[in-house]
Structures are given as structure tokens and as C-alpha cells.
Design a protein around this motif. Structure first.
Motif, PDB file in Angstrom:
ATOM      1  N   ILE A   1       1.095  -1.000  -0.174  1.00 33.27           N
ATOM      2  CA  ILE A   1       0.110   0.047  -0.051  1.00 33.27           C
ATOM      3  C   ILE A   1       0.623   0.950  -0.438  1.00 33.27           C
ATOM      4  O   ILE A   1       1.892   1.204   0.740  1.00 33.27           O
ATOM      5  CB  ILE A   1      -1.117  -0.407   1.168  1.00 33.27           C
ATOM      6  N   ARG A   2       0.429   2.148  -0.786  1.00 37.61           N
ATOM      7  CA  ARG A   2       1.763   2.921  -1.079  1.00 37.61           C
ATOM      8  C   ARG A   2       0.423   4.459  -0.167  1.00 37.61           C
ATOM      9  O   ARG A   2       1.581   5.150   0.435  1.00 37.61           O
ATOM     10  CB  ARG A   2       1.832   3.601  -2.092  1.00 37.61           C
ATOM     11  N   GLU A   3      -0.796   4.845  -0.458  1.00 40.80           N
ATOM     12  CA  GLU A   3      -1.509   5.386   0.371  1.00 40.80           C
ATOM     13  C   GLU A   3      -2.892   5.018   0.701  1.00 40.80           C
ATOM     14  O   GLU A   3      -3.360   5.027  -0.598  1.00 40.80           O
ATOM     15  CB  GLU A   3      -0.782   7.095  -0.512  1.00 40.80           C
ATOM     16  N   ALA A   4      -3.587   5.454   1.248  1.00 40.02           N
ATOM     17  CA  ALA A   4      -5.148   6.012   1.634  1.00 40.02           C
ATOM     18  C   ALA A   4      -4.994   7.361   1.324  1.00 40.02           C
ATOM     19  O   ALA A   4      -4.747   8.093   1.543  1.00 40.02           O
ATOM     20  CB  ALA A   4      -5.474   5.121   2.480  1.00 40.02           C
ATOM     21  N   ARG A   5      -5.937   7.792   0.204  1.00 38.18           N
ATOM     22  CA  ARG A   5      -7.264   8.739  -0.321  1.00 38.18           C
ATOM     23  C   ARG A   5      -8.301   8.600   0.744  1.00 38.18           C
ATOM     24  O   ARG A   5      -9.654   8.153   0.017  1.00 38.18           O
ATOM     25  CB  ARG A   5      -6.387   9.103  -1.623  1.00 38.18           C
ATOM     26  N   GLY A   6      -8.638  10.177   0.212  1.00 39.70           N
ATOM     27  CA  GLY A   6     -10.346  10.796   0.401  1.00 39.70           C
ATOM     28  C   GLY A   6     -10.275  12.020   1.336  1.00 39.70           C
ATOM     29  O   GLY A   6      -8.867  12.598   1.210  1.00 39.70           O
ATOM     30  N   ARG A   7     -11.794  12.502   0.741  1.00 45.02           N
ATOM     31  CA  ARG A   7     -11.677  14.075   1.603  1.00 45.02           C
ATOM     32  C   ARG A   7     -12.425  13.798   2.920  1.00 45.02           C
ATOM     33  O   ARG A   7     -12.623  12.695   3.537  1.00 45.02           O
ATOM     34  CB  ARG A   7     -12.518  14.697   0.619  1.00 45.02           C
ATOM     35  N   VAL A   8     -12.230  15.083   3.533  1.00 43.84           N
ATOM     36  CA  VAL A   8     -13.073  14.969   4.687  1.00 43.84           C
ATOM     37  C   VAL A   8     -12.752  13.568   5.339  1.00 43.84           C
ATOM     38  O   VAL A   8     -13.159  13.027   5.867  1.00 43.84           O
ATOM     39  CB  VAL A   8     -14.696  16.024   5.067  1.00 43.84           C
ATOM     40  N   GLY A   9     -11.119  13.293   6.076  1.00 54.39           N
ATOM     41  CA  GLY A   9     -10.713  12.115   6.678  1.00 54.39           C
ATOM     42  C   GLY A   9     -12.125  10.967   6.499  1.00 54.39           C
ATOM     43  O   GLY A   9     -11.203   9.917   7.759  1.00 54.39           O
ATOM     44  N   GLU A  10     -12.274  10.513   5.150  1.00 55.83           N
ATOM     45  CA  GLU A  10     -12.641   9.652   5.246  1.00 55.83           C
ATOM     46  C   GLU A  10     -12.013   8.724   3.966  1.00 55.83           C
ATOM     47  O   GLU A  10     -11.644   9.230   2.947  1.00 55.83           O
ATOM     48  CB  GLU A  10     -13.833   9.167   4.635  1.00 55.83           C
ATOM     49  N   ILE A  11     -11.510   7.346   4.490  1.00 55.09           N
ATOM     50  CA  ILE A  11     -10.744   6.807   2.926  1.00 55.09           C
ATOM     51  C   ILE A  11     -12.333   6.766   2.364  1.00 55.09           C
ATOM     52  O   ILE A  11     -13.433   6.278   2.407  1.00 55.09           O
ATOM     53  CB  ILE A  11     -10.073   5.292   3.578  1.00 55.09           C
ATOM     54  N   GLU A  12     -11.670   6.869   1.251  1.00 53.40           N
ATOM     55  CA  GLU A  12     -12.074   6.877  -0.449  1.00 53.40           C
ATOM     56  C   GLU A  12     -11.743   5.550  -1.535  1.00 53.40           C
ATOM     57  O   GLU A  12     -11.899   5.115  -2.219  1.00 53.40           O
ATOM     58  CB  GLU A  12     -12.651   8.112  -1.152  1.00 53.40           C
ATOM     59  N   SER A  13     -10.075   5.908  -1.620  1.00 53.09           N
ATOM     60  CA  SER A  13      -9.619   4.433  -2.266  1.00 53.09           C
ATOM     61  C   SER A  13      -7.840   4.837  -1.724  1.00 53.09           C
ATOM     62  O   SER A  13      -7.438   5.257  -0.764  1.00 53.09           O
ATOM     63  CB  SER A  13      -9.343   5.750  -3.885  1.00 53.09           C
TER      64      SER A  13
ATOM     65  N   ILE B   1       7.839  -0.798  -7.389  1.00 52.59           N
ATOM     66  CA  ILE B   1       8.637   0.033  -9.973  1.00 52.59           C
ATOM     67  C   ILE B   1       7.558   0.765  -9.517  1.00 52.59           C
ATOM     68  O   ILE B   1       6.643   1.264 -10.026  1.00 52.59           O
ATOM     69  CB  ILE B   1       7.856  -1.300 -10.463  1.00 52.59           C
ATOM     70  N   ALA B   2       8.395   2.415 -10.379  1.00 52.83           N
ATOM     71  CA  ALA B   2       8.151   3.379 -10.937  1.00 52.83           C
ATOM     72  C   ALA B   2       7.073   2.562 -12.869  1.00 52.83           C
ATOM     73  O   ALA B   2       7.211   1.700 -12.652  1.00 52.83           O
ATOM     74  CB  ALA B   2       9.018   4.151 -11.013  1.00 52.83           C
ATOM     75  N   GLY B   3       5.757   3.651 -12.306  1.00 57.26           N
ATOM     76  CA  GLY B   3       4.444   3.878 -12.635  1.00 57.26           C
ATOM     77  C   GLY B   3       3.296   2.739 -12.172  1.00 57.26           C
ATOM     78  O   GLY B   3       2.887   2.155 -14.143  1.00 57.26           O
ATOM     79  N   ARG B   4       3.859   2.029 -11.668  1.00 55.42           N
ATOM     80  CA  ARG B   4       3.195   0.833 -11.893  1.00 55.42           C
ATOM     81  C   ARG B   4       2.274   1.030 -11.198  1.00 55.42           C
ATOM     82  O   ARG B   4       1.711  -0.254 -10.545  1.00 55.42           O
ATOM     83  CB  ARG B   4       3.706  -0.447 -11.514  1.00 55.42           C
ATOM     84  N   ASP B   5       1.727   1.849 -10.066  1.00 50.92           N
ATOM     85  CA  ASP B   5       0.612   2.473  -9.174  1.00 50.92           C
ATOM     86  C   ASP B   5      -0.643   1.438  -9.655  1.00 50.92           C
ATOM     87  O   ASP B   5      -0.519   1.968 -10.925  1.00 50.92           O
ATOM     88  CB  ASP B   5       0.980   3.559  -8.627  1.00 50.92           C
ATOM     89  N   ARG B   6      -1.375   1.939  -8.899  1.00 50.43           N
ATOM     90  CA  ARG B   6      -2.987   1.214  -9.611  1.00 50.43           C
ATOM     91  C   ARG B   6      -4.078   2.152  -8.222  1.00 50.43           C
ATOM     92  O   ARG B   6      -3.831   1.934  -7.200  1.00 50.43           O
ATOM     93  CB  ARG B   6      -3.538   0.485  -9.428  1.00 50.43           C
ATOM     94  N   GLU B   7      -4.977   2.388  -8.555  1.00 48.09           N
ATOM     95  CA  GLU B   7      -5.884   3.180  -7.555  1.00 48.09           C
ATOM     96  C   GLU B   7      -6.769   2.149  -7.148  1.00 48.09           C
ATOM     97  O   GLU B   7      -7.443   1.889  -8.199  1.00 48.09           O
ATOM     98  CB  GLU B   7      -5.943   5.141  -8.068  1.00 48.09           C
ATOM     99  N   ILE B   8      -7.658   2.343  -6.395  1.00 45.33           N
ATOM    100  CA  ILE B   8      -8.627   1.094  -6.487  1.00 45.33           C
ATOM    101  C   ILE B   8      -9.591   2.455  -5.313  1.00 45.33           C
ATOM    102  O   ILE B   8      -9.348   2.211  -3.766  1.00 45.33           O
ATOM    103  CB  ILE B   8      -8.579  -0.054  -5.662  1.00 45.33           C
ATOM    104  N   ALA B   9     -10.634   2.051  -5.799  1.00 40.06           N
ATOM    105  CA  ALA B   9     -11.830   2.322  -4.752  1.00 40.06           C
ATOM    106  C   ALA B   9     -12.735   1.658  -3.802  1.00 40.06           C
ATOM    107  O   ALA B   9     -12.497   0.478  -4.156  1.00 40.06           O
ATOM    108  CB  ALA B   9     -13.185   2.987  -5.612  1.00 40.06           C
ATOM    109  N   CYS B  10     -12.029   2.743  -2.683  1.00 37.78           N
ATOM    110  CA  CYS B  10     -13.220   1.401  -1.976  1.00 37.78           C
ATOM    111  C   CYS B  10     -13.493   2.567  -0.209  1.00 37.78           C
ATOM    112  O   CYS B  10     -12.573   3.635  -0.180  1.00 37.78           O
ATOM    113  CB  CYS B  10     -11.923   0.077  -1.221  1.00 37.78           C
ATOM    114  N   ASP B  11     -13.761   2.235   0.569  1.00 38.08           N
ATOM    115  CA  ASP B  11     -14.120   2.980   2.055  1.00 38.08           C
ATOM    116  C   ASP B  11     -13.917   2.043   3.219  1.00 38.08           C
ATOM    117  O   ASP B  11     -13.745   2.713   4.149  1.00 38.08           O
ATOM    118  CB  ASP B  11     -15.248   2.952   1.961  1.00 38.08           C
ATOM    119  N   ALA B  12     -12.680   1.253   2.759  1.00 36.46           N
ATOM    120  CA  ALA B  12     -12.324   0.388   3.948  1.00 36.46           C
ATOM    121  C   ALA B  12     -10.725  -0.313   3.722  1.00 36.46           C
ATOM    122  O   ALA B  12     -10.826  -0.438   2.777  1.00 36.46           O
ATOM    123  CB  ALA B  12     -13.073  -0.005   5.184  1.00 36.46           C
TER     124      ALA B  12
END
Lengths: 391, 546
Positions: free
Chosen positions: B239-251, B264-275
Motif C-alpha cells: 500500500i502506498r497511500e489511502a486517499r479521501g476527502r474529509v478524513g474518510e478513506i475513498e480509495s 516499480i515506478a509507473g505501476r501504481d494503481r488506485e482502487i476505490a474502497c471505503d475501508a
């Protein structure tokens, strides 16, 4: 072993021994502190952090030095100036006033606070408070940070500390202690300071000197952080302590338990249900914080002399040993006590305070059964180990 | 004649509100089995469980990491009590056996005598609910307190939605009140796969199972079944990072790792989730065992510090037994609750025998072939270290390791004083973990004092293991070389006005002084003979709660 001795070997890496070592190192003396565990791990790091002891011969020097300690050490102590006393009864107010007046007698300023003024300064006090005192002197620091600061500052000046090294004996030759025996071998010394807390008496015994000491266990509690008050040094209702710079309320007080310390080992630091009584006292002192969560409690072992006053004295025979116990009030006075010990070691006298009241000779006639006579004894003479069952 | 120091604890030792021959802590598989065996042998038994835990406690991730994903229904105590009873059918057998079952009751302290504590008439527990606390003494204690979540931080893990597998499982199965809809599960060992299956079974989407190792760590068939149900597996990822607005995980952003475990550079992927559900492991809950002084030893295959027990699950303290996950957790125990149950039965029988309620031969007969479980061989610490290394590679050193006190990984290994002190000095800059190591072996409690990592209201539940792992990593030492960081009462964070005693003996109030009450102790040294006596009567104290 390759460890070499030192000009001055200090037995005990508590706050008193560390401060003494630091002062000696400041004077360029080759110093070695021996600590059976980790520096400041016992009572030195488990107290309320108070630094308001103007009644003591060290009191003025304590007040002079604390505001400079961060700069002198080069590490943070979290020292904060001034204290507020809260009284919930006339008797408590009389006590708070007496403390203030002792300061006044030494030239310090204070004010009486009515309930309204008190609540402005300390929003969590309640209507049960009748008034208080504001001391424009005294203060407090963070004991854990301070003991480490002494240790590091001492090392920065070339002093040495050996942790996890227990002193098992003192080698005497020609009316002097010439070396200390440790679990890491024998280390030579030109002079020795014994500042070993509850175990100080055992070392005095080895030198044929009687130092009456009674060890006891005391407990403290800490809450989760709450918003910082203007003055963190607020106490009363039979509690000592402070609000830390993080916001935690950290307080102790109440009954102690007299114990026996059988040997050089330090027993576990156990708490008892007394933490509930402490919680009650704290909620009475600060009704506005009654809903705050308690997140930690701890206990520590301290030692007392029969009159509760320190012994800081250079022995006559052997004549190169300074014995120091602060009789359960060591942390706040440590900047001054360490300096006094350093002077006793180097010059045989203290330049800034009259140590007459702290001389060991006052106990020359103390009877052997003094603890029993005072009731300062453990409930059971024989120590039972752990919580044994019957089976 | 022997005098008594009125200001001492002499004669004021705590009195228990109740005495019970046997107390069992924890109403999971082990605890219920223990209580039933003991009660059937005629031992008066009290079985305590803290669930349902109240909302405020859950919000602090105590006792498990609930990650702020509780439905509002959690606040309905009566409903939650109903659910924890309904979802734990074994409780009925305890009731039938005559066990006194108390739910929603915290055990916040365990007090035993010793060289420094003699004013204690009997070993006793501190108990509490949301309103008050009380003391119960015992002859025998069986600790079946379960296991806690092992958490490892990543950028953004402070956001609501960072769960532990234990917290998620409790919310799903016991409370039926998990508010997450779409989970990313971290870890593909038995715990990760178990958690993913549990989520699917309860209608929660699983957006992915992330695994740092190059292949799925758990059972292949189970993983295959999950894949067939549409669960994507991301092996060789972290896991690189959890993202989201107002303190909630959104991806959550995943990083692909190369053979050396580097992103590996350029191989990140973002997955939508709430937890994000951390399911890398569980650690035995040994805080109460530590408080009673039971000898603990470090077992890599059992989740770390575990009690030393004999064939009847008796610890080194003869009055105390341990059973179930708190006696050592390994993956097989997830799928086979009978392991914990057998341990519980043994402890119950052992306690009954030691109380002379049961004949040893009869106990042997009832024991049958039950034995303390054979430990698994997997070194979970090596696995956790691999995760930690990958997380450092992917999210760097400026991620909080301690959320309560906001201490970053970097600040921890540099042994920095807390930021709010605003301290800066050349001397301090020259100090770090390396210089500290020259003075002596690593001690987590010492680092805690210096950095404050682990000193917050969650009582280090979210950081204890990762602080140990990071210190071992940074100091290049093995984790078992670091002494167990101490646990202190209260082991549940409870308000002052819950912990306080409603009533105190007069002697406690009358003789209370802030320090020893030695009249000469605080006397001005320039006034010989002058004494400063502390008043012992307190006229205007607020009385009691309510």
C-alpha cells in the motif's frame, strides 16, 4: 574486562547521581556513573516533576537553576515556572498559604486567589473550590525527559555511564574506597558518590556507616490529554502533579506502602486499586475533568530517612565518599543537589548552601528498631514471592 | 510495641465488592468452554466479557481496531447486547451449566500481591461498565482474552476506514454493524482470506486482497474460491497511500513491487474502497497476564509474547490459567475453533482440580485426548517485517507510526522529542537510535518516554507492534531482543468518574496526605523544630457520582 575506572565513580544513575555526574563533568572531572538498569528508571522518572522546594537548604539554588536548565543541558526538560494551589476546604487553604508564606520568607512573591480568579486560571476547577494561591515561584518539569537530558549532557562533556551494571561491593584501602566491584569487574576510583536510592543504606552498611532508610511504594495516574491550561502547575486536594505540555493530567498522592527491599534487585512496579481513590481525588480537584479518561498508572519506590530530610554528606572515614539520599524528594532539587555533591567531592564543602541539617551524624543515636517504632514497616516481615496459590 | 503509620496503606487495603472462586475473562470459544467445564465440576464461576463495547471505546480502537466503521446502531446498548448474545450460541451452554455470565463488563485491572504489594487481602480484578467500577476477588483466574489486531501504518491510515481484521470480524459477526461497503484486505494469509470470505458472506464487496509476497500466502483452494467469487488478488504489491476527502478513506493506491521488494515506478494503481482492513496478523492479548506477573516468553510462531503454560494451561502463577488466542495465536486456530475450545476445557478442568472440586483422575478421564495445541511453524514476524519494509519503501519515513501522539517513523528512529516542544539544539540533533544503542540494549519503554510513541489514549494498541518492528528494523536487531513493553492499569481507558469508588473507608479519606505526612519533611530548614503538617480532614469535598 576492559572498562576502566574513573576519578569519580557514582553509584546510581538516578536523577541525583546523574546531576552530580553532570556537574562534575562540567568541571572537567573524569566521571563514571554506574546504573543497575536504565538511567532514571526508578523513582527519578516516576514522580510528579515538582520543583518548588523553597523550604530546603537547596531551595534558592533550585529556583535559580531550573529556568536555565534547558540551555545548560542542551536538551529539553519541559520546565515550566509558577504554581497554583487549589483548596477545597479551609484546612487545605491554610496549607496552601503556609507553602506560599515559606516562599515569601525567602523573598518570593505570591497572591491569594478567590474562587472566581481561580476558575479563570483553571477552568476545570469547580464550585467546591473555596480559593487558592498563585505562586510567582516554583514550577515543574518532565522527570523522564530530564533524567535523559542529564545523562546525555554528562556524556557530551566526556563523562561515562554504564547501564545494566550492578555495584556489588566497595573496596577499601588505607581509609579510602579505592575501587568498586561490579558485575562488569572491579573499577578503580579516586572518589565515590553513593546515590543509589532505596539501596543507598546497603552501601553505607558496607562502609560500616549507619544510614537509616525506609523504602516505600507510591502510585501515580495519568489521564488522556485535555486542552492546555495557562498554568499547568496546579495541585491540591492531597494530590501533587501537573498538566503536562501534551495536556495529560498527571497526579499522585495518598497512602504509601512501606516495603522491604531485600537486595540490589528492584521488584516489579505494581499498582493497586488505589488508582481508583486517586481518580476520585483528581475528579474532586477538577470536577470539570471528571469525564476524562485515565489511560495509565504506575508506581515507584522511594526511600525516607526518619525525619524525611535528605542526607548529603561526605564521610569522615573513608574520607573520599559522598553519601546522598534525597529522602523521597529528589527530582526537583536535583539541579542544586548535584551541584552540592560535586562540590563536596571536589572541595569537601558546599559553597551555596548550609548542609548542616543534612548531615549523617544526626542519626548517630537512631535505635535499630526505628522503623518498628515509627510504624514504617512492611505488613509482612517475610516477603512472599508473587501471587502464590495453595496448591 | 509496633506503631502504625496512619498515613500509610496499613489497614486500608482494598476490599473486594465480591468474591468468586473462579473468574473466566473472555466469552469466546476458550472462555465459554473453560467456564462450562469448571461449573460442571461444581465450581462457582463468573464469566466476564467486555462486548458489547460502547461507542466511545470503539472510537478509540479499543479493544480492537474498529476503524470508525461502526453503524450508528452501535449506540443502542440494548440492541447490541441482544446481538452479542444471539451471535454467540455457546453462551447458552454456560447459562445452562450455572455460570454467572456478565457481558458488557470491562476488566481494566488485575491486582496481585508481591514484595511491594502486601496490603492486598486477595488477588482481585478491577471491573467496570459504562457507569461504575468495582472489584472482584478470586481464588482462580482463567484468562481467555483473545487476540488483538496487528496494525502497520501507511500514508493516510489516520483516515476513518482503517480497520483491523479482528475489529472488522467483531463488527460483522457479533454486532452486525459494520458500515463499510467495499473493503481492501491487506494480507493473503489465512487471516486475510478468512476476512475476505467473511465480508463476502455478509454482502460486503471485496475490492482486492493485497499481498506483499509474490504469491498468495494462505490456502490455495480458499484463494481460488474467493477469486471465483470475483475477488482480485494483488500479489507482489503493497500500500502506498489511502486517499479521501474529509478524513474518510475513498480509495487506496497500491504499488507493485520488484523482486527486491521495491516499488516499480509507473505501476501504481488506485482502487476505490471505503475501508482498508489490515489482516496481516493477530497478537495475543497478554496485558492481564502481564499484570498478574505470569511469565511470558517470545514465540515467533504464536504471535509474540505468550504465557508459559503447563499441560493444563496453567501459567507460572499457580492461581492463573490462560486459554485460547491469548495463550498463543496461529493461523490454524481461525478455521478450527476447537483448538481454543480444547484449551479452554483443559484450563477449566485444571482450575477445578486445583480448587479441589474435581479429582485428578476424573479430570484425566474428562480430558480425553485434549492437548494444548501444536504450534504452527510460520514465523509471522518475518512476514510482518516484510510488510513493514515494503510500506517504508512505498510511503517513506514521514508516516505516523503513533496516531494518538503523531509520531512519525522518522521521529521514532531519530528519538526526537515531541513536535509540540518545538525543541531544537545541536546536541539533540546528534542523538538518535544509534547513539542510544551505544548506551545499552533497545528498550521500547525508554523510546516511548523520549518520543511519546505509544503514550496516547488508545494505550498503544495501534502502534505497539509496529514500533517494536520498526525499532528492530532500524537497529538491525531481532525483535525478541526487545523486552516486552510494559502494560499498566487501567488496561482499558475509562473516565475518572467511572473508575472512582463511590464510597471510601473513612480512614482513606481522613488520613489522606499528598506525600508521606512526615511533619519535619517540608519544614523550613532555617526554623529548627518547625513542622508543616498536612491537614487530614477534608471538609467540602464533592460527594459521589450520579
Amino acid at each position: 574486562m576492559t572498562t576502566r575506572g574513573a576519578a569519580v565513580v557514582i553509584v546510581g544513575g538516578g536523577v541525583t547521581g546523574l546531576s552530580a555526574g553532570w556537574w562534575l563533568a562540567r568541571d572537567g572531572v573524569d566521571v563514571l556513573v554506574l546504573e543497575k538498569g536504565i538511567v532514571g528508571w526508578e523513582a527519578s522518572g516516576r514522580n510528579g516533576g515538582g520543583a518548588t522546594h523553597v523550604y530546603s537548604p537547596f531551595g534558592l539554588e533550585e529556583q535559580r537553576l531550573w529556568p536555565q536548565m534547558d540551555a545548560l543541558l542542551g536538551y529539553p526538560t519541559e520546565h515550566q515556572s509558577f504554581r497554583i494551589g487549589v483548596a477545597l476546604s479551609e484546612a487545605q487553604l491554610a496549607l496552601a498559604r503556609r507553602w506560599a508564606e515559606i516562599g515569601e520568607a525567602r523573598g518570593f512573591r505570591w497572591e491569594l486567589l478567590d474562587r472566581r480568579q481561580l476558575k479563570e486560571l483553571v477552568p476545570i476547577v469547580g464550585d467546591n473550590a473555596i480559593g487558592g494561591t498563585y505562586l510567582h515561584f516554583g514550577g515543574h518539569a518532565n522527570p523522564q525527559r530530564t533524567v535523559q537530558a542529564y545523562a546525555w549532557a554528562l556524556a557530551d562533556l566526556g563523562g561515562r555511564i554504564l547501564q545494566h551494571t550492578t555495584v556489588t561491593g566497595l573496596v577499601q584501602r588505607g581509609g579510602r574506597v579505592s575501587a568498586v566491584e561490579t558485575t562488569r569487574g572491579t573499577l578503580g576510583a579516586d572518589a565515590v558518590v553513593v546515590a543509589a536510592g532505596p539501596q543507598t543504606g546497603l552501601f553505607a552498611d558496607m562502609l560500616g556507616v549507619t544510614l537509616p532508610l525506609a523504602p516505600a511504594r507510591v502510585e501515580m495516574i495519568a489521564t488522556e490529554p485535555i486542552p492546555l491550561m495557562r498554568v499547568g502547575g496546579v495541585a491540591g486536594n492531597g494530590l501533587y502533579g501537573r498538566q503536562t505540555l501534551r495536556g495529560n493530567l498527571v497526579y499522585g498522592g495518598g497512602p504509601h506502602e512501606w516495603i522491604n527491599v531485600p537486595d540490589m534487585a528492584t521488584p516489579e512496579h505494581r499498582n493497586t486499586p488505589l488508582v481508583r481513590n486517586l481518580a476520585r481525588r483528581l475528579a474532586e480537584l477538577f470536577p470539570g475533568a471528571a469525564h476524562v479518561r485515565l489511560i495509565r498508572a504506575w508506581s515507584g519506590l522511594v526511600e525516607n530517612t526518619p525525619d524525611g530530610l535528605p542526607v548529603v554528606d561526605r564521610l569522615v572515614n573513608p574520607d573520599n565518599v559522598v553519601i546522598a539520599t534525597m529522602s523521597s524528594v529528589g527530582f526537583g532539587l536535583s539541579p542544586a543537589s548535584g551541584r552540592a555533591i560535586s562540590e563536596l567531592v571536589q572541595h569537601g564543602r558546599c559553597s551555596f548552601a548550609d548542609l548542616g541539617a543534612l548531615a549523617l551524624s544526626r542519626f548517630a543515636d537512631t535505635p535499630d528498631d526505628w522503623r518498628e517504632r515509627a510504624g514504617w514497616v512492611a505488613t509482612h516481615a517475610e516477603v512472599e514471592l508473587a501471587a502464590g496459590g495453595d496448591d | 510495641m509496633r506503631a502504625v503509620d496512619r498515613r500509610s496503606l496499613t489497614g486500608k487495603g482494598p476490599r473486594a465488592d465480591r468474591h468468586v472462586p473462579l473468574i473466566v475473562i473472555g466469552a469466546g470459544a476458550a472462555g465459554v468452554a473453560a467456564a462450562v467445564e469448571a461449573a460442571r465440576s461444581g465450581v462457582e464461576t463468573l464469566l466476564i466479557d467486555e462486548h458489547p463495547v460502547d461507542n466511545d471505546m470503539m472510537a478509540m480502537d479499543v479493544p480492537l481496531c474498529f476503524g470508525q466503521r461502526m453503524q450508528p446502531a452501535i449506540r443502542n446498548r440494548a440492541l447490541m447486547l441482544e446481538r452479542v448474545v444471539e451471535t454467540n450460541p455457546a453462551l447458552a451452554s454456560a447459562h445452562e451449566a450455572g455460570v454467572d455470565v456478565q457481558l458488557g463488563t470491562y476488566v481494566w485491572g488485575a491486582f496481585v500481591g508481591g514484595p511491594t504489594v502486601q496490603e492486598l487481602p486477595s488477588p482481585m480484578l478491577g471491573l467496570a461498565d459504562e457507569r461504575r467500577s468495582w472489584l472482584v476477588s478470586y481464588d482462580r483466574l482463567i484468562v481467555a482474552a483473545g487476540a488483538r489486531d496487528v496494525l502497520l501504518g501507511f500514508a493516510g491510515w489516520e483516515r476513518a476506514g482503517t480497520l483491523g481484521a479482528g475489529g472488522a470480524a467483531a463488527l460483522v459477526t457479533r454486532y452486525r454493524a459494520l458500515s463499510a461497503r467495499r473493503l481492501v484486505v491487506v494480507g493473503s494469509g489465512a487471516l486475510g482470506l478468512h476476512t475476505a470470505a467473511l465480508a463476502l458472506d455478509h454482502g460486503i464487496d471485496v475490492a482486492g486482497v493485497v499481498e506483499v509476497e509474490s504469491r498468495v500466502r494462505g490456502d490455495e483452494a480458499t484463494a481460488k474460491a474467493l477469486a471465483e467469487r470475483g475477488v482480485p488478488f494483488f500479489t507482489g504489491h503493497t500500500i502506498r497511500e489511502a486517499r479521501g476527502r474529509v478524513g474518510e478513506i475513498e480509495s487506496v493506491v497500491l504499488a507493485a513491487l520488484d523482486g527486491d521488494g521495491r516499488p516499480i515506478a509507473g505501476r501504481d494503481r488506485e482502487i476505490a474502497c471505503d475501508a482498508v482492513c489490515l489482516a496481516v496478523g493477530l497478537v495475543p492479548s497478554v496485558e492481564l497476564l502481564h499484570l498478574v506477573g505470569a511469565r511470558l516468553r517470545f514465540e515467533r510462531a504464536l504471535g509474540g509474547w505468550v504465557p508459559q503454560v503447563d499441560a493444563w494451561m496453567r501459567t507460572s502463577v499457580p492461581t492463573v490459567f490462560a486459554a485460547g488466542d491469548c495463550a498463543g495465536f496461529h493461523d490454524a486456530m481461525l478455521a478450527a475453533p476447537e483448538i481454543a475450545r480444547e484449551q479452554g476445557r483443559l484450563a477449566g478442568l485444571g482450575a477445578a482440580v486445583s480448587l479441589h472440586a474435581l479429582d485428578r483422575h476424573e479430570a484425566d478421564r474428562r480430558r480425553g485426548h485434549a492437548s494444548p495445541a501444536t504450534p504452527a511453524s510460520a514465523d509471522v514476524f518475518a512476514y510482518w517485517q516484510a510488510w513493514l519494509r515494503s510500506l517504508i519503501e512505498a510511503s517513506g519515513w514521514d508516516v505516523n507510526i503513533c496516531q494518538c501522539e503523531e509520531v512519525t517513523r522518522r521521529e521514532l528512529v531519530q528519538t526526537r522529542p515531541p513536535r509540540y516542544l518545538g525543541w531544537d539544539s545541536p546536541q539533540m540533533k546528534a542523538r538518535d537510535l544509534t547513539t542510544l544503542l551505544r548506551d545499552g540494549p533497545l528498550n521500547q519503554d525508554q523510546i516511548k518516554r523520549l518520543t511519546r510513541a505509544g503514550m496516547g489514549p488508545c494505550q498503544s494498541r495501534r502502534c505497539r507492534e509496529q514500533v517494536g518492528l520498526l525499532l528492530a528494523h532500524a537497529a538491525e536487531t531481532s525483535i525478541e531482543q526487545i523486552p516486552l513493553p510494559t502494560f499498566r492499569p487501567p488496561v482499558r481507558p475509562l473516565p475518572l468518574n467511572v473508575l472512582w469508588p463511590a464510597d471510601e473507608p473513612n480512614a482513606m479519606r481522613e488520613d489522606w496526605v499528598s506525600w508521606f505526612g512526615i511533619p519535619t519533611q517540608f519544614s523550613p530548614h532555617w526554623e529548627p523544630g518547625m513542622v508543616l503538617d498536612e491537614p487530614t480532614a477534608h471538609a467540602r469535598l464533592i460527594v459521589s457520582d450520579e
